[in-house]
Design an enzyme around this catalytic site. Sequence first.
Site, PDB file in Angstrom:
ATOM      1  N   GLU A   1       0.781  -1.230   0.000  1.00 31.30           N
ATOM      2  CA  GLU A   1       0.000   0.000   0.000  1.00 31.30           C
ATOM      3  C   GLU A   1       0.818   1.287   0.000  1.00 31.30           C
ATOM      4  O   GLU A   1       0.343   2.304  -0.511  1.00 31.30           O
ATOM      5  CB  GLU A   1      -0.943  -0.004   1.223  1.00 31.30           C
ATOM      6  CG  GLU A   1      -2.005  -1.082   1.189  1.00 31.30           C
ATOM      7  CD  GLU A   1      -2.987  -0.880   0.046  1.00 31.30           C
ATOM      8  OE1 GLU A   1      -3.464   0.254  -0.151  1.00 31.30           O
ATOM      9  OE2 GLU A   1      -3.250  -1.863  -0.666  1.00 31.30           O
TER      10      GLU A   1
ATOM     11  N   SER B   1     -61.918  -7.539  29.849  1.00 32.14           N
ATOM     12  CA  SER B   1     -62.061  -7.617  31.307  1.00 32.14           C
ATOM     13  C   SER B   1     -60.740  -7.752  32.048  1.00 32.14           C
ATOM     14  O   SER B   1     -60.728  -7.693  33.281  1.00 32.14           O
ATOM     15  CB  SER B   1     -62.971  -8.792  31.689  1.00 32.14           C
ATOM     16  OG  SER B   1     -64.322  -8.433  31.480  1.00 32.14           O
TER      17      SER B   1
END
Length: 651
Positions: free
Chosen positions: A29, A303
């Site tokens: 690189e 309920s």
Amino acid sequence: MLARQGVDRRRVDIAQVPQHVRDAVIAAENRSFYDDAGVSIKGTARAVWSTFTGQQLQGGSTITQQLVRNYYSGLSQERSVTRKFKEILIAMKVDQSKPKDWVLEQYLNTIYFGRGANGVQSAARAYFAKDVGDLTVAEGAYLAAVIQQPSRFADPQGADLDAVKARWQSVIDAMTQTGALTPEQAAAERFPELAPPKKPFELKGQAQHMLEQVTAELNRRGYTNEDINSSGLKVVTTFDKKLMQAAERAVEDLLPDSSPKQVRTGLAAVDPATGEVVAFYGGRPAQVEHFDNAFSAKVMAGSTFKPYTLAAALDNGFDLSTRVDGNSPLRVASASKPIPNDSDRSYGLINLVSATQNSVNTAFVDLGQKVGLDKVAKTAELAGIPAAQLKPHQAAASFPLGVASVSAVQNASGFATFANKGVHMEAHVVRSVTDAQGRKQVVEPAATKVVGEQAAADTTYAMEQVVKYGTGTGARLYDRPVAGKTGTTDDSKSVWFNGYTPQLAVAVNMFRDDNATVTIPGYGTQFGGSLPAQIWRAFMTEAMEGKPVEEFPEPSDYGYSSGYETPDYDSDVPDPDYTPPTDSDEWDVPEPDGGPSFTDEPDQDNPGDRARQDVEPEQTDPPSLDLPDNPWVQDDRTNPDEPRLREPQDR
């Protein structure tokens, strides 16, 4: 391990990276890395010129420039001359202020190598199944080679394999040119054997819902998605693997394969002492895509809302011996039409234990009027049900009957309040978070006093009678006490069983995504005391196995003087000749003997008329699923001219 979220990056110090690996990356690189000023003048000039002339922006970046591009979030990835100049200036500043080894270390820990691996340590594991410190020269050279085209060289085949072999050889040759290898050493190297790539991580079953809920809670607690994906957090959830499996078995073993695909079932289990959601069932994977049935889906409570009304009354000067009007129908000033009981049955003046055991609508409407609907709403809100879900309904006389919609997690968390002596612990799914530096943060849920200890104990006592003698006998656990409540809305469009032992609160609901009646082949139309109670019992039987038997707190003296005995948990099933009352939520469903059903429709313009047993009449809109658009909304009216009532927030 439930899941890994975000990028795969494992930091290592530069000293842990073998010299030959560093040399390979530098040779591939940026050969002048230790000598340049952080930028390549020739390479940068070439890249800028190609941009001006309309060609694709060329490379030419040094390791320092690549680091700057990837490491500093302020730099855009856009290919432009402006970005390139910013990159150069920052790279030069970094080179002047940081040692070269620091730059190389950051670069090796951040660069992408393919196979989902960010950083050289993750790459070593991904490509060669070993730590970076164990890489050979050939393996290090391969990692250096893939930096150029990580996606192409991640799993090379055919022409790509030939290309990466050529690239690898060029790296070996470059290492010879830089002096990292002698010609003899280079000639001895052979192309390395790659480990097969791992299959992409896929979440299955309830795991996707678990991850979604954990992520959502982390967001609420201040963690951004960037924190979650890139900060190296270790998150411990509240979910119990065995209980999650038990929840799935309880639902899927009881529901026949022939169940309509529109029928959805949710289950949520909450630890009353901590508020931890220890288990849930969100639905079958093929059925549930964008929401789950435990957290996201909100359907009318029916309920199961009555205990919040009961607790509010007991905490505001009423007691279990208080008598309320159980006659049917009941006229209330705020409702233009009378409110009926199931099959229009009258109970006379009854105490609150009997009203709860038999789920008497008119008794709870009367109680709500006496204690004040604002106090009922406040109690439910403190118990964990958001005010936004309650407020649109709380002015209606039918509010105590469960016209508000809730999720299974919310309802389980609310009932956990009664098991925890009146204190609500914030429901949560994250137990602790440890950051990359090892700092651990343990979640401390908010604790809210909802009602007094005695009010909670008396509410529990009344619900024990529901399971022992009332509509919830199908949920009995014969080795320990259980308190609970059934709930069935108009036309059985949503059915519930909520219950708890001292150690665990669990809610089970069933509904259809097209808002039709919940009917299961072989089981018929569902009520809260049927399949929901059976699923609850199947889960709790497994969840409580091996757990010590704990008793609920003693009720007040008037709990005994009301004429109800303490349940005998060692006894067998109720007497064969005993027929428990029907879950009076479904008042408009005829009794088995062909008894009358109530069919009159109240005036749809008056919210106070929404006073059928548990729900508003003719509630034909689909359940509230908290989705922007519900693709399941259908007009399910047989008669198109039939009035179509909506909840106030839908008007």
